[in-house]
Write a protein that holds these residues in place. Structure first.
Motif, short mmCIF file in Angstrom:
data_model
loop_
_atom_site.label_atom_id
_atom_site.label_comp_id
_atom_site.label_asym_id
_atom_site.label_seq_id
_atom_site.Cartn_x
_atom_site.Cartn_y
_atom_site.Cartn_z
N LEU A 13 22.66 1.48 28.62
CA LEU A 13 23.34 2.16 29.73
C LEU A 13 22.53 3.34 30.26
O LEU A 13 22.45 3.53 31.48
N GLU A 14 21.94 4.11 29.38
CA GLU A 14 21.15 5.28 29.84
C GLU A 14 20.02 4.83 30.76
O GLU A 14 19.79 5.46 31.80
N LEU A 15 19.34 3.76 30.40
CA LEU A 15 18.26 3.25 31.24
C LEU A 15 18.82 2.71 32.56
O LEU A 15 18.27 2.96 33.63
N ASP A 16 19.94 1.99 32.49
CA ASP A 16 20.57 1.47 33.71
C ASP A 16 20.94 2.61 34.66
O ASP A 16 20.68 2.53 35.86
N VAL A 17 21.53 3.66 34.12
CA VAL A 17 21.91 4.81 34.94
C VAL A 17 20.68 5.47 35.53
O VAL A 17 20.65 5.80 36.72
N ALA A 18 19.64 5.65 34.73
CA ALA A 18 18.42 6.28 35.22
C ALA A 18 17.81 5.46 36.35
O ALA A 18 17.36 6.02 37.36
N LEU A 19 17.79 4.15 36.22
CA LEU A 19 17.25 3.29 37.28
C LEU A 19 18.12 3.34 38.53
O LEU A 19 17.62 3.38 39.65
N PHE A 20 19.44 3.33 38.35
CA PHE A 20 20.35 3.32 39.48
C PHE A 20 20.33 4.65 40.23
O PHE A 20 20.25 4.68 41.46
N VAL A 21 20.41 5.76 39.50
CA VAL A 21 20.49 7.08 40.14
C VAL A 21 19.15 7.48 40.75
O VAL A 21 19.10 8.03 41.84
N GLY A 22 18.07 7.20 40.04
CA GLY A 22 16.75 7.58 40.55
C GLY A 22 16.30 8.92 40.02
O GLY A 22 16.62 9.30 38.89
N LYS A 23 15.60 9.67 40.87
CA LYS A 23 14.90 10.87 40.40
C LYS A 23 15.83 11.99 39.89
O LYS A 23 15.38 12.84 39.15
N CYS A 133 17.61 -0.57 40.98
CA CYS A 133 16.83 0.30 41.85
C CYS A 133 17.16 0.07 43.32
O CYS A 133 17.25 1.01 44.10
N ARG A 134 17.37 -1.19 43.70
CA ARG A 134 17.63 -1.54 45.09
C ARG A 134 19.01 -1.06 45.55
O ARG A 134 19.16 -0.49 46.63
N LYS A 135 20.02 -1.30 44.73
CA LYS A 135 21.39 -0.94 45.12
C LYS A 135 21.72 0.51 44.83
O LYS A 135 22.65 1.06 45.40
N GLY A 136 20.95 1.13 43.96
CA GLY A 136 21.17 2.54 43.63
C GLY A 136 20.27 3.42 44.46
O GLY A 136 19.88 3.08 45.57
N GLY A 137 19.95 4.57 43.91
CA GLY A 137 19.08 5.50 44.61
C GLY A 137 19.79 6.17 45.77
O GLY A 137 20.99 6.39 45.74
#
Length: 160
Positions: A13-23, A133-137
């Motif tokens: 989950l931590e990696l998923d959140v980091a990828l979704f949220v971004g910087k 990454c595509r749907k988040g950020g």
């Protein structure tokens, strides 16, 4: 990075959140790490949500939430319109304050719901990472377009 308290159980989950949220994943992980007495995430202040409300929502790709905020603001303005300009101003500040106080939690729910949806669709591995990454950020272009639209509408309202 602080742990994110969530009902979704996932070793990644931590990696998923980091990828979704971004910087700004560390910022949000920190904000989401504050818990109330029941062990649930509590409200923390988000200055951007307070100052630029709907623009911040669009920037964070929370489009339907921005639409709902706009609709609620319009309805409340009409509802208190007969009370005078002071009441309308109060409503505007109250909405801004409420979003500033709850924006981080609103974004947390958006992130977790989106991650859960992507996982339930069966995506995994690099395909899941790509979709996160595509749907988040963020969507800076949409935020700028909304800001310009708001300036134009305000200009028309003020100067006819």
């Amino acid at each position: 990075m602080p742990q994110i308290n969530t009902d979704i159980q996932s070793p990644t989950l931590e990696l998923d959140v980091a990828l979704f949220v971004g910087k700004n994943a560390k910022y949000y992980a920190y904000k989401w790490s504050f818990l109330n007495k029941r062990g649930q995430p509590r409200c923390t202040w988000n200055g951007a949500a307070f100052v630029i409300g709907p623009i911040w929502l669009v920037y964070r790709k929370m489009y339907w939430q921005a639409g709902a905020l706009f609709a609620a603001a319009v309805l409340l303005r009409f509802a208190v319109g007969s009370l005078g300009d002071g009441a309308g101003g109060f409503v505007s500040y109250a909405i801004s304050f409420a979003l500033g106080l709850s924006g981080n939690l609103l974004y947390r729910e958006h992130v977790l719901r989106s991650i859960g949806k992507l996982r339930s669709e069966g995506s995994s591995g690099s395909a899941l990472e790509y979709e996160l990454c595509r749907k988040g950020g963020t969507n800076a272009a949409a935020a700028w377009m909304l800001a310009l639209l708001m300036i134009v509408v305000l200009g028309i309202a003020l100067f006819g």
